[in-house]
Structures are given as structure tokens and as C-alpha cells.
Scaffold this motif. Structure first.
Motif, mmCIF file in Angstrom:
data_model
loop_
_atom_site.group_PDB
_atom_site.id
_atom_site.type_symbol
_atom_site.label_atom_id
_atom_site.label_comp_id
_atom_site.label_asym_id
_atom_site.label_seq_id
_atom_site.Cartn_x
_atom_site.Cartn_y
_atom_site.Cartn_z
ATOM 1 N N ARG A 2 0.829 -1.214 0.000
ATOM 2 C CA ARG A 2 0.000 0.000 0.000
ATOM 3 C C ARG A 2 0.864 1.265 0.000
ATOM 4 N N LEU A 3 2.031 1.181 0.623
ATOM 5 C CA LEU A 3 2.860 2.383 0.750
ATOM 6 C C LEU A 3 4.336 2.005 0.699
ATOM 7 N N ILE A 4 5.072 2.661 -0.210
ATOM 8 C CA ILE A 4 6.491 2.377 -0.419
ATOM 9 C C ILE A 4 7.243 3.691 -0.573
ATOM 10 N N ALA A 5 8.491 3.715 -0.137
ATOM 11 C CA ALA A 5 9.392 4.834 -0.411
ATOM 12 C C ALA A 5 10.444 4.368 -1.408
ATOM 13 N N ILE A 6 10.615 5.119 -2.493
ATOM 14 C CA ILE A 6 11.676 4.850 -3.466
ATOM 15 C C ILE A 6 12.688 5.980 -3.370
ATOM 16 N N CYS A 7 13.929 5.647 -3.154
ATOM 17 C CA CYS A 7 14.985 6.651 -3.028
ATOM 18 C C CYS A 7 15.911 6.557 -4.241
ATOM 19 N N GLU A 8 15.942 7.602 -5.046
ATOM 20 C CA GLU A 8 16.747 7.651 -6.260
ATOM 21 C C GLU A 8 17.901 8.638 -6.063
ATOM 22 N N GLU A 9 19.114 8.115 -6.042
ATOM 23 C CA GLU A 9 20.319 8.947 -5.925
ATOM 24 C C GLU A 9 20.401 9.710 -4.598
ATOM 25 N N VAL A 10 19.835 9.170 -3.535
ATOM 26 C CA VAL A 10 19.974 9.775 -2.209
ATOM 27 C C VAL A 10 21.369 9.437 -1.693
ATOM 28 N N ARG A 11 22.169 10.444 -1.439
ATOM 29 C CA ARG A 11 23.592 10.192 -1.145
ATOM 30 C C ARG A 11 23.986 10.413 0.305
ATOM 31 N N ASP A 12 23.196 11.150 1.059
ATOM 32 C CA ASP A 12 23.562 11.435 2.449
ATOM 33 C C ASP A 12 23.102 10.312 3.369
ATOM 34 N N PRO A 13 24.020 9.669 4.105
ATOM 35 C CA PRO A 13 23.644 8.544 4.967
ATOM 36 C C PRO A 13 22.598 8.898 6.010
ATOM 37 N N GLY A 14 22.717 10.086 6.594
ATOM 38 C CA GLY A 14 21.746 10.488 7.605
ATOM 39 C C GLY A 14 20.356 10.632 7.026
ATOM 40 N N ASN A 15 20.264 11.187 5.830
ATOM 41 C CA ASN A 15 18.965 11.320 5.179
ATOM 42 C C ASN A 15 18.352 9.959 4.879
ATOM 43 N N LEU A 16 19.143 9.051 4.299
ATOM 44 C CA LEU A 16 18.591 7.741 3.966
ATOM 45 C C LEU A 16 18.138 7.007 5.223
ATOM 46 N N GLY A 17 18.962 7.032 6.263
ATOM 47 C CA GLY A 17 18.581 6.357 7.503
ATOM 48 C C GLY A 17 17.302 6.928 8.089
ATOM 49 N N THR A 18 17.153 8.244 8.024
ATOM 50 C CA THR A 18 15.950 8.885 8.549
ATOM 51 C C THR A 18 14.725 8.540 7.709
ATOM 52 N N ILE A 19 14.889 8.442 6.382
ATOM 53 C CA ILE A 19 13.771 8.064 5.520
ATOM 54 C C ILE A 19 13.323 6.640 5.813
ATOM 55 N N ILE A 20 14.272 5.734 6.005
ATOM 56 C CA ILE A 20 13.919 4.351 6.361
ATOM 57 C C ILE A 20 13.177 4.323 7.691
ATOM 58 N N ARG A 21 13.640 5.093 8.639
ATOM 59 C CA ARG A 21 12.988 5.160 9.948
ATOM 60 C C ARG A 21 11.579 5.746 9.824
ATOM 61 N N ALA A 22 11.440 6.815 9.028
ATOM 62 C CA ALA A 22 10.126 7.441 8.836
ATOM 63 C C ALA A 22 9.175 6.502 8.112
ATOM 64 N N ALA A 23 9.679 5.777 7.113
ATOM 65 C CA ALA A 23 8.847 4.816 6.391
ATOM 66 C C ALA A 23 8.337 3.739 7.341
ATOM 67 N N ASP A 24 9.194 3.275 8.205
ATOM 68 C CA ASP A 24 8.813 2.287 9.209
ATOM 69 C C ASP A 24 7.738 2.854 10.131
ATOM 70 N N ALA A 25 7.966 4.068 10.623
ATOM 71 C CA ALA A 25 7.012 4.687 11.554
ATOM 72 C C ALA A 25 5.656 4.931 10.903
ATOM 73 N N ALA A 26 5.659 5.264 9.602
ATOM 74 C CA ALA A 26 4.410 5.545 8.895
ATOM 75 C C ALA A 26 3.692 4.272 8.454
ATOM 76 N N GLY A 27 4.295 3.127 8.736
ATOM 77 C CA GLY A 27 3.657 1.861 8.380
ATOM 78 C C GLY A 27 3.852 1.455 6.934
ATOM 79 N N ALA A 28 4.885 2.001 6.282
ATOM 80 C CA ALA A 28 5.164 1.634 4.894
ATOM 81 C C ALA A 28 5.541 0.162 4.803
ATOM 82 N N ASP A 29 5.342 -0.398 3.620
ATOM 83 C CA ASP A 29 5.614 -1.820 3.419
ATOM 84 C C ASP A 29 7.062 -2.104 3.059
ATOM 85 N N ALA A 30 7.767 -1.117 2.500
ATOM 86 C CA ALA A 30 9.142 -1.358 2.069
ATOM 87 C C ALA A 30 9.799 -0.052 1.658
ATOM 88 N N VAL A 31 11.122 -0.107 1.510
ATOM 89 C CA VAL A 31 11.908 0.986 0.944
ATOM 90 C C VAL A 31 12.728 0.393 -0.197
#
Length: 270
Positions: free
Chosen positions: A114-143
Motif C-alpha cells: 500500500r505504501l512504499i518509499a523509493i529513493c533515487e540517488e539519495v547520497r547522504d547517509p543520515g537522510n537515507l537512515g531517517t527516511i527508512i525510519r520514517a517509512a517504518d514509523a508511517a507503516g510503509a511496506d518497504a523501501v
């Protein structure tokens, strides 16, 4: 107890801070009690080695109980050895070596997400880690990570996820065009987040966010290329009500994912 910080075993663990060693071995480094706690709870079978200082291990009786329950033995090390293994200056007395658990985009879309995050060319480790954490918190199915997005097993990414790396599938190395094609085949609408897009609030009112959605996020500095934007079903932007020039990528991604989560849950009567 391991006491020699220059021993081959210690050096092998320390090498996991480098992408080449992680690629070669299929392993990665986990630092700190919270990350180890999540691995013990959600992927204990992936833990290859567990190291701790006696003092650090004594502080966490829950980790001792969980490791014993799963038959995972801790190896005691000196503070000096632990620091030599770790990427951080203060690894808080506990680290682990864990197997990577890659997931394919094909399997992700086969599960009717139902909900997925796709990250294209995200280069900053802190940003990617935070997006994965936010996707998890929002109940996303995958990154799903496409293009030259930073390695999700980079120690800085792993720390920024605070354990969420173990809570949802993460696909690595996909081609964006192929991923979008799979999304469409699975009935998933692709929404690109970009400052040149249409108003997200209007899209919410029009019911766009209630559909199964894959949010597409781009590079921190350049955003999404025109070719990437052209693949999306809609290009949307967050409104800026104050005087801020823009939002940090991870912050914007968090808002977008939660907007979809709120809308989908409301549509489901939750």
C-alpha cells in the motif's frame, strides 16, 4: 576476552565500515545496544558475532536474556578493542556483526504493498537512515533504493535508522525505470516529490493519496532528473507556509509518507 586491537579478527570486523568489505562478505556492523536489541528481536538468525565489554553487557539485562534465548554467545572485549572495531567514537559497549538480508523489488510488489518509499540517488547517509525510519514509523511496506543511492548498510545509515532496518524490507540496486514499471503492474501509483510539482494538499483532496502509493524521492542537491519525473504519475510539492526556502529531504519525505498513511487509514476507516 579479546584484548589485542590489532588481531586479524578485530581488523576483520573493523573493515566492515568499508563498503568493499561489506560487499565481499555480505555482512555489516551494528553498533550500540538499541540497534542490537532490534536485531535480537526481529532478525536474531542474522547475528553472526556479538561483542561487548563486561561493563557494557552488564548494563543491559534484556540483551543478555534475549541473546541467551536465541543461543547467541557474547564475546567479551576490552574497551580499546571495541573502539578499534567500531565506526563511532562511543559504541556504548555493544556491537554485532550481522548478515545482510537483501529483498528484491519483485518480491516487494508481489506482496500487494500500500505504501512504499523509493529513493533515487539519495547520497547522504543520515537522510537515507531517517527516511527508512520514517517509512517504518508511517507503516510503509518497504523501501526501494535505486541508482547510486548510498549503501543502507553504511554504519551512518544503520545508526540513523535506529533499528528500523530490521522492521521492513529494503531493496538495493534497482533500476528506477524497472521499479516504476513493476509498481504500475502491481496497481501502485507513483508520486514524485519535487518543488516544481502540484500542490500535495489538492492531491489529498482529490483522493490521490488514498491509492496504493510509491513515493519517489531524489538527490538532496539536484532533486529528481526530468527523466525520473516523467516516470511518475503525479509530481507533488509540499506547501511552505512560513519563510523557509525549502525542507530537508528527510523531513519532506517524512511528511509525504505520513500524509499518505493518514489518508489511507482514513479511507480504510482506521
Amino acid at each position: 576476552m579479546l584484548e589485542n586491537p590489532r588481531s586479524p579478527r578485530v581488523r576483520a570486523v573493523a573493515k566492515l565500515t568499508k563498503r568493499s568489505a561489506r560487499t565481499e562478505t555480505g555482512l555489516f556492523l551494528l553498533e550500540g545496544p538499541q540497534a542490537v536489541r532490534e536485531a535480537l528481536a526481529y532478525r536474531p538468525e542474522g547475528i553472526v558475532e556479538l561483542f561487548a565489554t563486561p561493563t557494557g553487557w552488564e548494563k543491559h539485562p534484556d540483551l543478555r536474556s534475549a541473546s541467551t534465548a536465541h543461543g547467541i554467545k557474547v564475546e567479551y572485549v576490552t574497551e580499546y578493542v571495541l573502539n578499534a572495531m567500531a565506526d563511532t567514537v562511543t559504541p556504548q559497549g555493544v556491537i554485532a556483526v550481522v548478515r545482510q538480508a537483501p529483498t528484491s523489488a519483485r518480491d516487494i510488489f508481489a506482496a500487494s504493498p500500500r505504501l512504499i518509499a523509493i529513493c533515487e540517488e539519495v547520497r547522504d547517509p543520515g537522510n537515507l537512515g531517517t527516511i527508512i525510519r520514517a517509512a517504518d514509523a508511517a507503516g510503509a511496506d518497504a523501501v526501494i533504493l535505486t541508482g547510486r543511492t548510498v549503501d543502507p548498510h553504511n554504519p551512518k545509515v544503520v545508526r540513523a535508522t535506529t533499528g528500523s532496518l530490521f522492521h521492513l524490507p529494503v531493496s538495493v540496486g534497482g533500476d528506477l525505470e524497472d521499479v516504476v514499471e513493476r509498481a504500475h503492474a502491481a496497481g501502485v501509483t507513483v508520486l514524485a516529490a519535487d518543488v516544481k510539482g502540484d500542490d500535495l494538499l489538492q492531491a489529498r483532496a482529490d483522493g490521490v493519496l488514498a491509492q496504493p502509493t510509491a513515493w519517489l524521492f531524489g538527490n538532496e542537491a539536484r532533486g529528481l532528473e526530468e527523466s525520473a519525473l516523467a516516470l511518475a504519475d503525479h509530481v507533488l510539492k509540499l506547501p511552505i507556509f512560513g519563510r523557509a526556502e525549502s525542507l530537508n529531504l528527510a523531513t519532506a519525505a517524512s511528511v509525504c509518507l505520513y500524509e499518505s498513511a493518514f489518508t489511507q487509514r482514513a479511507a480504510d476507516g482506521r
